[in-house]
Design a protein around this motif. Structure first.
Motif: not given
Length: 98
Positions: A14-36
């Motif tokens: 079944t479909c469940v809410s992200v908050d109640t899902a027994p398995c929660k995946a986390t994604t971390t995205t880091t963006t670095t921008t350098t301007t010269t």
């Protein structure tokens, strides 16, 4: 397909809410921008069209066409060599970088 903010829970098929899902995946995205920013010295094209060095042993040069200057950059690590060559060359092919 689950509705927005829903995820499929395979144990109950079944479909469940992200908050109640027994398995929660986390994604971390880091963006670095350098301007010269490079500010070029004022330049006025001479009478003749052609390619003109700005300074010795750098990648940037001017192409003059019809009296209008156009900043250009040599590809890769090539540098612009002025007269008589007036072309981009690899650093190994020049005497100014040795």
């Amino acid at each position: 397909m689950c509705p927005p903010n829903g995820v499929f829970e395979p144990s109950t098929s079944t479909c469940v809410s992200v908050d109640t899902a027994p398995c929660k995946a986390t994604t971390t995205t880091t963006t670095t921008t350098t301007t010269t920013t490079t500010t070029l010295a004022p330049f006025t094209c001479p009478v003749a069209d052609g390619f003109y060095e700005i300074s010795a042993c750098i990648q940037t040069y001017y192409a003059c066409i019809g009296g209008q200057e156009y900043p250009q950059t040599c590809p890769g690590n090539a540098i612009f060599v002025g007269p008589p060559t007036s072309a981009c060359k690899s650093p190994e092919e020049t005497t100014c970088c040795k």
